[in-house]
Design a protein around this motif. Structure first.
Motif, short mmCIF file in Angstrom:
data_model
loop_
_atom_site.label_atom_id
_atom_site.label_comp_id
_atom_site.label_asym_id
_atom_site.label_seq_id
_atom_site.Cartn_x
_atom_site.Cartn_y
_atom_site.Cartn_z
N GLN A 3 -57.19 138.81 13.55
CA GLN A 3 -58.53 138.79 12.97
C GLN A 3 -59.26 137.54 13.40
OE1 GLN A 3 -58.09 139.30 8.69
NE2 GLN A 3 -58.30 141.52 8.91
N LEU A 4 -60.56 137.68 13.61
CA LEU A 4 -61.44 136.56 13.96
C LEU A 4 -62.59 136.55 12.98
CD1 LEU A 4 -61.54 137.09 17.82
CD2 LEU A 4 -60.29 135.30 16.62
N GLN A 5 -62.91 135.37 12.49
CA GLN A 5 -63.97 135.22 11.49
C GLN A 5 -64.96 134.17 11.99
OE1 GLN A 5 -63.96 136.82 8.35
NE2 GLN A 5 -65.87 135.87 7.66
N ALA A 6 -66.15 134.63 12.35
CA ALA A 6 -67.19 133.71 12.82
C ALA A 6 -68.04 133.23 11.64
CB ALA A 6 -68.08 134.39 13.85
N SER A 7 -68.44 131.98 11.68
CA SER A 7 -69.27 131.42 10.62
C SER A 7 -70.08 130.25 11.18
CB SER A 7 -68.41 130.95 9.44
OG SER A 7 -67.53 129.93 9.86
N GLY A 8 -71.00 129.77 10.37
CA GLY A 8 -71.75 128.57 10.74
C GLY A 8 -73.17 128.81 11.19
N GLY A 9 -73.58 130.06 11.27
CA GLY A 9 -74.94 130.34 11.69
C GLY A 9 -75.94 129.90 10.65
N GLY A 10 -77.20 129.92 11.05
CA GLY A 10 -78.25 129.52 10.12
C GLY A 10 -79.57 129.34 10.85
N GLY A 15 -84.56 122.01 19.34
CA GLY A 15 -84.13 120.65 19.62
C GLY A 15 -83.00 120.18 18.73
N GLY A 16 -82.70 120.93 17.70
CA GLY A 16 -81.65 120.56 16.76
C GLY A 16 -80.28 121.02 17.21
N SER A 17 -79.32 120.89 16.29
CA SER A 17 -77.93 121.22 16.58
C SER A 17 -77.33 122.10 15.50
CB SER A 17 -77.09 119.93 16.70
OG SER A 17 -77.55 119.11 17.75
N LEU A 18 -76.32 122.83 15.91
CA LEU A 18 -75.61 123.72 14.99
C LEU A 18 -74.21 123.92 15.54
CD1 LEU A 18 -76.50 125.33 12.41
CD2 LEU A 18 -76.79 127.31 13.92
N THR A 19 -73.23 124.02 14.66
CA THR A 19 -71.86 124.27 15.10
C THR A 19 -71.34 125.57 14.51
OG1 THR A 19 -71.36 121.90 15.28
CG2 THR A 19 -69.50 123.41 15.18
N LEU A 20 -70.93 126.46 15.36
CA LEU A 20 -70.32 127.72 14.93
C LEU A 20 -68.81 127.58 14.94
CD1 LEU A 20 -72.46 130.30 16.93
CD2 LEU A 20 -72.95 129.21 14.72
N SER A 21 -68.15 128.27 14.03
CA SER A 21 -66.70 128.28 13.96
C SER A 21 -66.18 129.70 14.10
CB SER A 21 -66.22 127.69 12.63
OG SER A 21 -66.65 126.36 12.47
N CYS A 22 -65.02 129.82 14.70
CA CYS A 22 -64.34 131.11 14.82
C CYS A 22 -62.90 130.88 14.38
CB CYS A 22 -64.40 131.61 16.25
SG CYS A 22 -63.50 133.16 16.54
N ALA A 23 -62.59 131.29 13.18
CA ALA A 23 -61.26 131.09 12.61
C ALA A 23 -60.39 132.31 12.91
CB ALA A 23 -61.36 130.87 11.12
N GLY A 24 -59.22 132.05 13.47
CA GLY A 24 -58.32 133.13 13.81
C GLY A 24 -57.15 133.24 12.86
N SER A 25 -56.67 134.46 12.66
CA SER A 25 -55.47 134.69 11.86
C SER A 25 -54.68 135.83 12.48
CB SER A 25 -55.84 135.01 10.41
OG SER A 25 -56.62 136.19 10.35
N LYS A 76 -55.74 124.24 13.37
CA LYS A 76 -56.54 125.04 12.44
C LYS A 76 -56.74 126.46 12.95
CE LYS A 76 -59.10 121.15 10.48
NZ LYS A 76 -60.43 120.57 10.19
N ASN A 77 -56.20 126.75 14.14
CA ASN A 77 -56.39 128.08 14.74
C ASN A 77 -57.86 128.47 14.79
OD1 ASN A 77 -54.07 129.48 15.78
ND2 ASN A 77 -54.71 131.30 14.64
N THR A 78 -58.69 127.50 15.17
CA THR A 78 -60.14 127.69 15.12
C THR A 78 -60.78 127.22 16.42
OG1 THR A 78 -60.17 127.42 12.71
CG2 THR A 78 -62.25 127.07 13.87
N VAL A 79 -61.76 127.97 16.87
CA VAL A 79 -62.57 127.61 18.03
C VAL A 79 -63.98 127.31 17.55
CG1 VAL A 79 -63.59 128.50 20.17
CG2 VAL A 79 -61.18 128.91 19.67
N TYR A 80 -64.59 126.30 18.15
CA TYR A 80 -65.93 125.87 17.77
C TYR A 80 -66.90 126.04 18.93
CZ TYR A 80 -63.15 123.64 14.14
OH TYR A 80 -62.28 123.40 13.11
N LEU A 81 -68.15 126.24 18.58
CA LEU A 81 -69.22 126.22 19.58
C LEU A 81 -70.27 125.25 19.07
CD1 LEU A 81 -70.19 127.47 22.28
CD2 LEU A 81 -71.62 129.00 20.89
N TRP A 115 -62.57 141.25 18.12
CA TRP A 115 -63.92 140.77 17.85
C TRP A 115 -64.07 140.39 16.39
CZ3 TRP A 115 -67.90 140.35 21.46
CH2 TRP A 115 -67.59 140.82 22.75
N GLY A 116 -64.80 139.32 16.17
CA GLY A 116 -65.16 138.95 14.81
C GLY A 116 -66.51 139.54 14.48
N GLN A 117 -66.90 139.41 13.22
CA GLN A 117 -68.23 139.84 12.84
C GLN A 117 -69.22 138.80 13.33
OE1 GLN A 117 -66.63 137.78 11.10
NE2 GLN A 117 -68.11 136.52 10.06
N GLY A 118 -70.46 139.12 13.43
CA GLY A 118 -71.43 138.19 13.96
C GLY A 118 -71.94 137.21 12.92
#
Length: 125
Positions: A3-10, A15-25, A76-81, A115-118
């Motif tokens: 399973q993949l769980q994407a989070s961090g959107g907003g 010009g700003g910044s944002l970090t997305l996370s993809c947690a795997g299990s 953490k079994n997690t990938v970041y963007l 695939w994780g959810q968007g």
């Protein structure tokens, strides 16, 4: 079960910044490659970046190279963007996806088995 769980959107200003996370299990991250894709309204899904978590090789689409950074935390079994200097054209639903590492980084969505959810990223101008 993988399973993949994407989070961090907003919502972020241009010009700003944002970090997305993809947690795997259900799997060991270092045995997989993880990619990020995005899909804007009315457009086809677009590959953004990918990483081979075992050796850390990365690849980026031209549209984000130099602004986005993909990384992984094996503990953490997690990938970041990390998304810097975002632009309105970065607005999209972002998905993370994975495949069992076979030695090559892949841009094609067809090569990704899981695939994780968007997570929605909206960049205001």
């Amino acid at each position: 079960e993988v399973q993949l769980q994407a989070s961090g959107g907003g919502l972020v200003q241009a010009g700003g910044s944002l970090t997305l996370s993809c947690a795997g299990s259900g799997f060991t991250l270092e045995d997989y490659a993880i990619g990020w894709f995005r899909q804007a309204p009315g457009k086809e899904r677009e590959w953004v970046s990918c990483i081979s978590d075992g050796d850390g090789d990365t690849m980026y689409a031209k549209s984000v190279k130099g602004r986005f950074t993909i990384s992984s935390d094996l503990a953490k079994n997690t990938v970041y963007l990390q998304m810097n200097s975002v632009k309105p054209e970065d607005t999209a639903v972002y998905y993370c996806a994975g495949y069992v590492w076979h030695g090559f980084l892949e841009r094609s969505a067809a090569e990704y088995d899981y695939w994780g959810q968007g997570t929605q990223v909206t960049v205001s101008s």
